[in-house]
Design a protein around this motif. Structure first.
Motif, PDB file in Angstrom:
ATOM      1  N   THR A 206      46.189  41.760  44.379  1.00  0.00           N
ATOM      2  CA  THR A 206      46.355  42.438  45.658  1.00  0.00           C
ATOM      3  C   THR A 206      45.057  43.058  46.136  1.00  0.00           C
ATOM      4  O   THR A 206      44.225  43.473  45.329  1.00  0.00           O
ATOM      5  CB  THR A 206      47.441  43.527  45.561  1.00  0.00           C
ATOM      6  OG1 THR A 206      47.651  44.104  46.859  1.00  0.00           O
ATOM      7  CG2 THR A 206      47.016  44.629  44.594  1.00  0.00           C
ATOM      8  N   ALA A 207      44.896  43.135  47.465  1.00  0.00           N
ATOM      9  CA  ALA A 207      43.780  43.863  48.066  1.00  0.00           C
ATOM     10  C   ALA A 207      44.276  45.150  48.697  1.00  0.00           C
ATOM     11  O   ALA A 207      43.537  45.813  49.415  1.00  0.00           O
ATOM     12  CB  ALA A 207      43.065  42.998  49.102  1.00  0.00           C
TER      13      ALA A 207
ATOM     14  N   THR B 215      49.422  49.073  46.532  1.00  0.00           N
ATOM     15  CA  THR B 215      50.079  48.135  45.628  1.00  0.00           C
ATOM     16  C   THR B 215      49.363  48.073  44.299  1.00  0.00           C
ATOM     17  O   THR B 215      49.986  48.011  43.230  1.00  0.00           O
ATOM     18  CB  THR B 215      50.151  46.741  46.276  1.00  0.00           C
ATOM     19  OG1 THR B 215      50.798  46.845  47.552  1.00  0.00           O
ATOM     20  CG2 THR B 215      50.908  45.761  45.410  1.00  0.00           C
ATOM     21  N   TRP B 216      48.043  48.104  44.338  1.00  0.00           N
ATOM     22  CA  TRP B 216      47.256  48.094  43.100  1.00  0.00           C
ATOM     23  C   TRP B 216      47.583  49.301  42.233  1.00  0.00           C
ATOM     24  O   TRP B 216      47.775  49.170  41.024  1.00  0.00           O
ATOM     25  CB  TRP B 216      45.771  48.066  43.439  1.00  0.00           C
ATOM     26  CG  TRP B 216      44.855  48.131  42.254  1.00  0.00           C
ATOM     27  CD1 TRP B 216      44.223  49.231  41.761  1.00  0.00           C
ATOM     28  CD2 TRP B 216      44.466  47.035  41.412  1.00  0.00           C
ATOM     29  NE1 TRP B 216      43.468  48.894  40.662  1.00  0.00           N
ATOM     30  CE2 TRP B 216      43.591  47.567  40.424  1.00  0.00           C
ATOM     31  CE3 TRP B 216      44.760  45.672  41.395  1.00  0.00           C
ATOM     32  CZ2 TRP B 216      43.017  46.769  39.433  1.00  0.00           C
ATOM     33  CZ3 TRP B 216      44.192  44.879  40.402  1.00  0.00           C
ATOM     34  CH2 TRP B 216      43.336  45.428  39.438  1.00  0.00           C
ATOM     35  N   SER B 217      47.664  50.455  42.838  1.00  0.00           N
ATOM     36  CA  SER B 217      47.969  51.674  42.082  1.00  0.00           C
ATOM     37  C   SER B 217      49.336  51.579  41.410  1.00  0.00           C
ATOM     38  O   SER B 217      49.496  51.922  40.234  1.00  0.00           O
ATOM     39  CB  SER B 217      47.905  52.883  43.011  1.00  0.00           C
ATOM     40  OG  SER B 217      48.217  54.079  42.328  1.00  0.00           O
ATOM     41  N   LYS B 218      50.326  51.090  42.161  1.00  0.00           N
ATOM     42  CA  LYS B 218      51.662  50.923  41.575  1.00  0.00           C
ATOM     43  C   LYS B 218      51.627  49.918  40.431  1.00  0.00           C
ATOM     44  O   LYS B 218      52.252  50.125  39.379  1.00  0.00           O
ATOM     45  CB  LYS B 218      52.647  50.454  42.651  1.00  0.00           C
ATOM     46  CG  LYS B 218      52.974  51.489  43.704  1.00  0.00           C
ATOM     47  CD  LYS B 218      53.941  50.908  44.735  1.00  0.00           C
ATOM     48  CE  LYS B 218      54.245  51.923  45.845  1.00  0.00           C
ATOM     49  NZ  LYS B 218      55.145  51.341  46.873  1.00  0.00           N
ATOM     50  N   GLY B 219      50.901  48.827  40.641  1.00  0.00           N
ATOM     51  CA  GLY B 219      50.868  47.779  39.629  1.00  0.00           C
ATOM     52  C   GLY B 219      50.190  48.198  38.346  1.00  0.00           C
ATOM     53  O   GLY B 219      50.662  47.878  37.248  1.00  0.00           O
TER      54      GLY B 219
ATOM     55  N   ARG C 149      36.621  45.956  47.192  1.00  0.00           N
ATOM     56  CA  ARG C 149      37.728  45.584  48.092  1.00  0.00           C
ATOM     57  C   ARG C 149      38.770  46.677  48.195  1.00  0.00           C
ATOM     58  O   ARG C 149      39.324  46.945  49.264  1.00  0.00           O
ATOM     59  CB  ARG C 149      38.386  44.300  47.581  1.00  0.00           C
ATOM     60  CG  ARG C 149      37.607  43.050  47.871  1.00  0.00           C
ATOM     61  CD  ARG C 149      37.694  42.648  49.345  1.00  0.00           C
ATOM     62  NE  ARG C 149      38.756  41.665  49.547  1.00  0.00           N
ATOM     63  CZ  ARG C 149      39.747  41.790  50.406  1.00  0.00           C
ATOM     64  NH1 ARG C 149      39.859  42.880  51.128  1.00  0.00           N
ATOM     65  NH2 ARG C 149      40.654  40.845  50.543  1.00  0.00           N
ATOM     66  N   LEU C 150      39.042  47.331  47.086  1.00  0.00           N
ATOM     67  CA  LEU C 150      40.089  48.348  47.068  1.00  0.00           C
ATOM     68  C   LEU C 150      39.585  49.733  47.456  1.00  0.00           C
ATOM     69  O   LEU C 150      40.370  50.591  47.877  1.00  0.00           O
ATOM     70  CB  LEU C 150      40.707  48.416  45.659  1.00  0.00           C
ATOM     71  CG  LEU C 150      41.469  47.165  45.216  1.00  0.00           C
ATOM     72  CD1 LEU C 150      41.712  47.208  43.704  1.00  0.00           C
ATOM     73  CD2 LEU C 150      42.802  47.051  45.965  1.00  0.00           C
ATOM     74  N   GLY C 151      38.305  49.981  47.270  1.00  0.00           N
ATOM     75  CA  GLY C 151      37.752  51.295  47.594  1.00  0.00           C
ATOM     76  C   GLY C 151      38.021  52.338  46.533  1.00  0.00           C
ATOM     77  O   GLY C 151      37.944  53.544  46.804  1.00  0.00           O
TER      78      GLY C 151
ATOM     79  N   SER D 104      55.579  42.230  46.733  1.00  0.00           N
ATOM     80  CA  SER D 104      54.764  43.101  47.587  1.00  0.00           C
ATOM     81  C   SER D 104      53.321  42.610  47.646  1.00  0.00           C
ATOM     82  O   SER D 104      52.702  42.586  48.714  1.00  0.00           O
ATOM     83  CB  SER D 104      54.812  44.534  47.057  1.00  0.00           C
ATOM     84  OG  SER D 104      53.995  45.386  47.827  1.00  0.00           O
ATOM     85  N   ALA D 105      52.793  42.193  46.499  1.00  0.00           N
ATOM     86  CA  ALA D 105      51.422  41.679  46.476  1.00  0.00           C
ATOM     87  C   ALA D 105      51.299  40.412  47.304  1.00  0.00           C
ATOM     88  O   ALA D 105      50.340  40.241  48.082  1.00  0.00           O
ATOM     89  CB  ALA D 105      50.998  41.409  45.033  1.00  0.00           C
ATOM     90  N   LEU D 106      52.282  39.506  47.178  1.00  0.00           N
ATOM     91  CA  LEU D 106      52.229  38.240  47.895  1.00  0.00           C
ATOM     92  C   LEU D 106      52.422  38.394  49.395  1.00  0.00           C
ATOM     93  O   LEU D 106      51.969  37.559  50.180  1.00  0.00           O
ATOM     94  CB  LEU D 106      53.292  37.294  47.343  1.00  0.00           C
ATOM     95  CG  LEU D 106      53.064  36.798  45.912  1.00  0.00           C
ATOM     96  CD1 LEU D 106      54.287  36.075  45.400  1.00  0.00           C
ATOM     97  CD2 LEU D 106      51.839  35.890  45.856  1.00  0.00           C
ATOM     98  N   SER D 107      53.097  39.447  49.834  1.00  0.00           N
ATOM     99  CA  SER D 107      53.336  39.662  51.260  1.00  0.00           C
ATOM    100  C   SER D 107      52.211  40.437  51.928  1.00  0.00           C
ATOM    101  O   SER D 107      52.243  40.666  53.133  1.00  0.00           O
ATOM    102  CB  SER D 107      54.658  40.410  51.464  1.00  0.00           C
ATOM    103  OG  SER D 107      54.571  41.717  50.923  1.00  0.00           O
TER     104      SER D 107
END
Length: 439
Positions: free
Chosen positions: A241-242, A246-250, A206-208, A394-397
């Motif tokens: 998150t997809a 955002t994933w990288s920051k998290g 999903r994230l690549g 950010s993830a939820l939006s």
């Protein structure tokens, strides 16, 4: 060193056009779905087997070992699970006797560090004969690569992190006794992440980008280890998150959280400002002893000067300690005050002549060092709160990997075997009375 005897709605951290944040939290998988294997925490059954210093434990052991049979039973504090006559297996990873304590105590067992509550690191006598529910399955996977995630009791009136993380085996105390413990790995050496099979592969698609077990653990830490983390009663949702950005920051933020929660023992990376030691505040905000804590008499209490941002221990003074650090709570308990209470000389509930009554009569310098380290960790965690809340919003939006998606992909529900301990036979474990089992 001198010793003496004696279901609630998720918080509105974000919203989007097609639904509220609370609705989106309902679509998120819960922690036990992502990390299928959990165990209750270690339950000692008796208070005297843990202490804030090894000297106290050694003095208690010597007193127990020197007592006659009748005295030893009274000092031991028998329960239905353990008496001095109990026969038990050897605790995994330890080399303590398995003979009945009533006959021979044996040598002083080298103490090991455990995590008491959310942030207190105590010492424990790792003798299986002394522990009501030692949780051998946790000892078998406890090593220098392991991280334990612990769900904290839900206290809406005193919000704190929903989940805390530790490098040491966590014990249970009071309300925390039934708190589930989720090991990060099912096998020693950091092998086989305790994750729903196929989860990392699905997230990577999903994230690549490649996704590791540590990435998932760090993401969980980033979105659950702060007071604004969502809770539906004891259910802890983990919004995935997809969005690769955002994933990288998290995951980067989560590694910082894990480093802090483990006092520098995990996720160390000096290039990222995370040395493999106890965290310290940077520059001019570093905590110092402004006025030394006298060894004698023991400080009668721990207080806080809000104007001077200082911790007060008797005549001692440690600063700067902001008010948010003084009020920091986990599981509804004020962390700093609970830490001091376990070291305080004022223990009116302790029975005279008991092993619990053997305590320090002087304040060791190591406790001041540990208090500074704890206050530094809490200070840095307070500074991360806005970033963690913003990350969750950010993830939820944005696009999410929902429970429905994971079910459609066959990742959830996780297979039954993944919710049971893995088979760990790295060495032969001694059974009761020195016997070894046949496999």
């Amino acid at each position: 060193m001198a010793i003496r005897s004696g279901r609630s709605t998720a918080p509105p951290v974000g919203a989007e056009a097609d639904g509220t944040a609370a609705t989106r939290f309902e679509d998120a998988p819960a922690l036990p779905e992502l990390m299928p294997w959990s165990s209750p925490a270690l339950h000692t059954g008796r208070e005297w087997v843990r202490a804030p210093s090894t000297e106290i434990l050694e003095a208690r052991w010597e007193r127990l070992a020197a007592a006659n049979a009748g005295q030893r039973s009274a000092l031991f504090r028998p329960t239905r699970a353990r008496t001095p006559h109990s026969t038990v297996t050897q605790l995994p990873g330890q080399r303590t006797p398995t003979g009945r304590l009533s006959r021979e105590a044996g040598p002083f067992p080298a103490p090991v560090r455990i995590r008491h509550g959310a942030f207190d690191r105590l010492w424990l006598l790792p003798d299986h004969r002394l522990l009501d529910q030692a949780r051998p399955q946790l000892w078998r996977v406890a090593d220098d690569a392991q991280v334990f995630a612990v769900v904290q009791p839900h206290t809406p009136e005193a919000p704190g992190p929903a989940v805390t993380f530790c490098a040491e085996i966590p014990d249970g105390d009071g309300r925390r006794q039934n708190s589930p413990v989720f090991p990060a790995h099912r096998l020693p050496g950091g092998r086989e992440p305790n994750l729903a099979p196929g989860l990392t592969g699905h997230l990577a698609d999903r994230l690549g980008v490649p996704v590791t077990g540590l990435d998932v653990l760090a993401w969980i830490a980033a979105v659950t280890a702060h007071p604004a983390a969502a809770r539906n009663g004891e259910r802890v949702p983990v919004p995935l998150t997809a969005s690769v950005a955002t994933w990288s920051k998290g995951t980067a933020l989560g590694r910082q959280v894990l480093w802090l929660h483990t006092f520098g023992a995990r996720c160390a990376d000096p290039e990222q400002g995370r040395p493999p030691r106890g965290p310290r505040m940077p520059g001019g905000r570093r905590l110092f002893v402004r006025r030394s804590v006298p060894a004698r008499p023991l400080p009668g209490g721990l207080d806080h000067d809000p104007d001077g941002e200082a911790l007060l221990l008797g005549d001692g003074r440690i600063a700067p300690v902001p008010g948010a650090v003084w009020e920091y709570r986990a599981g509804g308990v004020p962390v700093l005050r609970e830490w001091f209470a376990r070291r305080s000389p004022n223990q009116e509930s302790v029975e005279a002549g008991s092993l619990e009554a053997i305590r320090m009569t002087a304040w060791p310098q190591t406790w001041t060092t540990e208090l500074i380290e704890l206050a530094s960790v809490l200070s840095l965690l307070c500074e991360l709160r806005p970033a963690q809340a913003a990350l969750t919003a950010s993830a939820l939006s944005g696009p999410l990997v929902t429970t429905g998606e994971l079910r459609a992909a066959g990742v959830l529900p996780a297979p039954a075997w993944s919710g049971r301990p893995a088979s760990v036979l790295s060495h032969q474990e001694e059974g009761p009375e020195g016997q070894f089992p046949l496999f």
